[in-house]
Design a protein around this motif. Structure first.
Motif, PDB file in Angstrom:
ATOM      1  N   PRO A  73       0.805  -1.233   0.000  1.00 14.19           N
ATOM      2  CA  PRO A  73       0.000   0.000   0.000  1.00 14.19           C
ATOM      3  C   PRO A  73       0.829   1.270   0.000  1.00 14.19           C
ATOM      4  N   HIS A  74       1.989   1.233   0.660  1.00 13.37           N
ATOM      5  CA  HIS A  74       2.833   2.433   0.695  1.00 13.37           C
ATOM      6  C   HIS A  74       3.338   2.790  -0.705  1.00 13.37           C
ATOM      7  N   GLU A  75       3.797   1.788  -1.466  1.00 10.91           N
ATOM      8  CA  GLU A  75       4.281   2.055  -2.821  1.00 10.91           C
ATOM      9  C   GLU A  75       3.146   2.493  -3.736  1.00 10.91           C
ATOM     10  N   ARG A  76       1.971   1.919  -3.548  1.00  9.03           N
ATOM     11  CA  ARG A  76       0.826   2.387  -4.343  1.00  9.03           C
ATOM     12  C   ARG A  76       0.497   3.835  -4.003  1.00  9.03           C
ATOM     13  N   GLY A  77       0.632   4.182  -2.731  1.00 16.62           N
ATOM     14  CA  GLY A  77       0.407   5.564  -2.322  1.00 16.62           C
ATOM     15  C   GLY A  77       1.414   6.517  -2.947  1.00 16.62           C
ATOM     16  N   VAL A  78       2.673   6.085  -3.065  1.00 14.47           N
ATOM     17  CA  VAL A  78       3.691   6.923  -3.706  1.00 14.47           C
ATOM     18  C   VAL A  78       3.339   7.154  -5.173  1.00 14.47           C
ATOM     19  N   LEU A  79       2.930   6.089  -5.868  1.00 12.05           N
ATOM     20  CA  LEU A  79       2.552   6.237  -7.272  1.00 12.05           C
ATOM     21  C   LEU A  79       1.362   7.179  -7.424  1.00 12.05           C
ATOM     22  N   LYS A 136       9.074  11.099 -11.710  1.00 11.24           N
ATOM     23  CA  LYS A 136       8.492  11.783 -10.556  1.00 11.24           C
ATOM     24  C   LYS A 136       8.772  11.122  -9.217  1.00 11.24           C
ATOM     25  N   THR A 137       9.380   9.946  -9.203  1.00 11.72           N
ATOM     26  CA  THR A 137       9.625   9.262  -7.927  1.00 11.72           C
ATOM     27  C   THR A 137      11.122   9.065  -7.721  1.00 11.72           C
ATOM     28  N   LYS A 138      11.462   8.553  -6.557  1.00  9.89           N
ATOM     29  CA  LYS A 138      12.847   8.204  -6.264  1.00  9.89           C
ATOM     30  C   LYS A 138      12.881   6.943  -5.421  1.00  9.89           C
ATOM     31  N   GLY A 139      14.048   6.332  -5.364  1.00  9.89           N
ATOM     32  CA  GLY A 139      14.183   5.112  -4.573  1.00  9.89           C
ATOM     33  C   GLY A 139      13.758   3.882  -5.345  1.00  9.89           C
ATOM     34  N   VAL A 140      13.218   2.910  -4.618  1.00 13.50           N
ATOM     35  CA  VAL A 140      12.913   1.614  -5.202  1.00 13.50           C
ATOM     36  C   VAL A 140      11.795   1.702  -6.240  1.00 13.50           C
ATOM     37  N   VAL A 141      10.845   2.611  -6.054  1.00 15.17           N
ATOM     38  CA  VAL A 141       9.756   2.750  -7.023  1.00 15.17           C
ATOM     39  C   VAL A 141      10.300   3.217  -8.365  1.00 15.17           C
ATOM     40  N   ARG A 142      11.208   4.189  -8.350  1.00 15.32           N
ATOM     41  CA  ARG A 142      11.802   4.674  -9.598  1.00 15.32           C
ATOM     42  C   ARG A 142      12.621   3.566 -10.263  1.00 15.32           C
ATOM     43  N   ASP A 143      13.403   2.815  -9.494  1.00 15.44           N
ATOM     44  CA  ASP A 143      14.212   1.744 -10.069  1.00 15.44           C
ATOM     45  C   ASP A 143      13.316   0.681 -10.721  1.00 15.44           C
ATOM     46  N   ARG A 144      12.240   0.353 -10.051  1.00 17.32           N
ATOM     47  CA  ARG A 144      11.341  -0.663 -10.604  1.00 17.32           C
ATOM     48  C   ARG A 144      10.626  -0.143 -11.846  1.00 17.32           C
ATOM     49  N   THR A 168      19.820   5.077 -19.635  1.00 17.58           N
ATOM     50  CA  THR A 168      20.895   5.989 -19.229  1.00 17.58           C
ATOM     51  C   THR A 168      20.405   7.025 -18.209  1.00 17.58           C
ATOM     52  N   HIS A 169      19.237   6.757 -17.611  1.00 19.40           N
ATOM     53  CA  HIS A 169      18.670   7.574 -16.543  1.00 19.40           C
ATOM     54  C   HIS A 169      18.344   9.006 -16.989  1.00 19.40           C
ATOM     55  N   ARG A 170      18.051   9.176 -18.261  1.00 19.68           N
ATOM     56  CA  ARG A 170      17.592  10.466 -18.756  1.00 19.68           C
ATOM     57  C   ARG A 170      16.063  10.449 -18.764  1.00 19.68           C
ATOM     58  N   ASP A 171      15.514  10.528 -17.557  1.00 19.25           N
ATOM     59  CA  ASP A 171      14.075  10.326 -17.397  1.00 19.25           C
ATOM     60  C   ASP A 171      13.252  11.394 -18.104  1.00 19.25           C
ATOM     61  N   THR A 173       0.759  24.690 -12.831  1.00 22.43           N
ATOM     62  CA  THR A 173       0.440  23.626 -11.879  1.00 22.43           C
ATOM     63  C   THR A 173       1.528  22.554 -11.863  1.00 22.43           C
ATOM     64  N   TYR A 174       1.942  22.107 -13.044  1.00 19.68           N
ATOM     65  CA  TYR A 174       2.978  21.082 -13.109  1.00 19.68           C
ATOM     66  C   TYR A 174       4.322  21.616 -12.621  1.00 19.68           C
ATOM     67  N   TRP A 175       4.571  22.906 -12.803  1.00 18.26           N
ATOM     68  CA  TRP A 175       5.814  23.487 -12.301  1.00 18.26           C
ATOM     69  C   TRP A 175       5.831  23.505 -10.774  1.00 18.26           C
ATOM     70  N   VAL A 176       4.707  23.831 -10.169  1.00 19.52           N
ATOM     71  CA  VAL A 176       4.617  23.878  -8.707  1.00 19.52           C
ATOM     72  C   VAL A 176       4.862  22.486  -8.121  1.00 19.52           C
ATOM     73  N   PHE A 177       4.317  21.446  -8.747  1.00 16.77           N
ATOM     74  CA  PHE A 177       4.430  20.090  -8.227  1.00 16.77           C
ATOM     75  C   PHE A 177       5.479  19.282  -9.017  1.00 16.77           C
ATOM     76  N   ARG A 178       6.620  19.908  -9.302  1.00 22.51           N
ATOM     77  CA  ARG A 178       7.626  19.294 -10.157  1.00 22.51           C
ATOM     78  C   ARG A 178       8.589  18.362  -9.421  1.00 22.51           C
ATOM     79  N   LYS A 179       8.656  18.436  -8.100  1.00 23.09           N
ATOM     80  CA  LYS A 179       9.674  17.657  -7.371  1.00 23.09           C
ATOM     81  C   LYS A 179       9.316  16.174  -7.318  1.00 23.09           C
ATOM     82  N   ARG A 180      10.370  15.368  -7.145  1.00 19.39           N
ATOM     83  CA  ARG A 180      10.179  13.923  -7.034  1.00 19.39           C
ATOM     84  C   ARG A 180       9.529  13.557  -5.702  1.00 19.39           C
ATOM     85  N   ILE A 181       8.866  12.402  -5.706  1.00 19.62           N
ATOM     86  CA  ILE A 181       8.182  11.922  -4.499  1.00 19.62           C
ATOM     87  C   ILE A 181       8.825  10.614  -4.081  1.00 19.62           C
ATOM     88  N   GLY A 182       9.081  10.475  -2.780  1.00 16.58           N
ATOM     89  CA  GLY A 182       9.705   9.266  -2.267  1.00 16.58           C
ATOM     90  C   GLY A 182       8.978   8.732  -1.063  1.00 16.58           C
TER      91      GLY A 182
END
Length: 326
Positions: free
Chosen positions: A39-45, A183-191, A244-247, A317-326
């Motif tokens: 549930p936590h990873e689904r919440g991050v997505l 938009k994410t970081k950590g294990v969710v981004r890797d997956r 090459t991680h150019r997301d 709107t997208y600029w305001v919420f541009r940071k990654r979520i972890g």
């Protein structure tokens, strides 16, 4: 270019914007069942689309409203011919919206699982239904002498339409995976990155086959084939950019693929807006189904003022919420 042609292009632009924005929105919903493991990873997505998902749906409302105002005959045939799938889309969007809004309202694991299932299935079903609807609109439906669509809902289920219903979920899921990587970081981004290659391979085959079939059915126009090539190249290039991680570049390429896919459909459609599969003489055309010239002039002035405002607001709107979520 006459006003009715301009409005056809504008409606194509609105649908492109909707599938670009709602595409990764649906993709994230599908990935809650394919990528997240708890549930936590689904919440991050879901948090990646939390501030923007309802704004993305405005593009669909605007596209349908513009069709109603600029091409009333097209709107009438669209709503009558695709009544059941459109109704199913609306029901799914309602259920999905409730699930997204109320998922965190109760500290109950069973409640959250139910909401997560609703988000997954409604995202998947909506994606497939849009592919089914647009495939039938491009291929043509039986239209009577009075301009009304005849036939039954079962007539919408044929191999070309079913391939379209498979192509859009594949395309949106890849689009969503690239958005999740952005938009994410950590294990969710890797997956999410790990999912890109198999999704891109599947999507390239399915979407490429669907668009090629579209071109064959409509006479293989040269500009349509060029745009088809752009879509395929963009899909293939997403793999290298993501590896090459150019997301950002990978997501931009998937956006190009979505836009090119919609462009092929509308290029194949023009100068019709609703081809007749029984008698080509009964097809609804851009010129024949347009509103009066005066109405189109008024609509053009309204669109000239409102379109930049909407684009500026959503960009902000997208600029305001541009940071990654972890």
């Amino acid at each position: 270019m006459q006003l009715h042609d301009l409005w056809f292009v504008l409606i194509a632009f609105l649908w492109t914007g909707y599938f670009f924005l709602e595409g990764f929105d649906f993709g994230i919903g599908i990935l809650t069942g394919l990528l997240a493991r708890d549930p936590h990873e689904r919440g991050v997505l879901l948090a990646t689309i939390g501030p923007v998902w309802d704004g993305n749906e405005v593009w669909m409302l605007t596209a349908v409203g513009a069709t109603f105002a600029a091409f009333p005959d097209w709107y009438a045939a669209f709503c009558s011919g695709f009544y059941l799938p459109v109704l199913a889309v609306l029901v799914c969007l309602i259920v999905r919206g409730v699930a997204l809004e109320y998922r965190h309202k109760r500290e109950d694991e069973r409640w959250r699982r139910t909401c997560d299932r609703c988000v997954f299935w409604t995202s998947l079903v909506c994606s497939a239904l849009w592919g089914l609807i647009f495939a039938n609109m491009v291929r043509g439906v039986p239209i009577g002498a009075d301009g009304n669509v005849t036939g039954t809902p079962l007539d919408l289920l044929h191999p070309y339409a079913l391939l379209g219903a498979l192509a859009t979920p594949c395309l949106f899921t890849l689009h969503g995976a690239l958005f999740a990587a952005l938009k994410t970081k950590g294990v969710v981004r890797d997956r999410a990155r790990a999912k890109v290659r198999p999704l891109a391979n599947l999507t390239t085959v399915v979407v490429g086959a669907f668009l090629f079939w579209t071109q064959v059915h409509n006479g293989s126009r040269i500009y349509g084939l060029i745009v088809l090539g752009v879509a395929v190249v963009a899909l293939v290039a997403t793999v290298e950019q993501s590896a090459t991680h150019r997301d950002g570049r990978a997501f931009a390429l998937s956006a190009v693929a979505v836009a090119a896919t919609v462009a092929v459909l509308f290029l194949s459609l023009f100068p019709d807006v609703m081809p007749s599969s029984t008698d080509p003489a009964r097809s609804l055309t851009v010129a024949g189904s347009a509103a009066s010239p005066y109405a189109l002039k008024v609509l053009t002035w309204v669109a000239a003022f409102m379109t930049p405002v909407v684009l500026a607001y959503q960009t902000w709107t997208y600029w305001v919420f541009r940071k990654r979520i972890g």
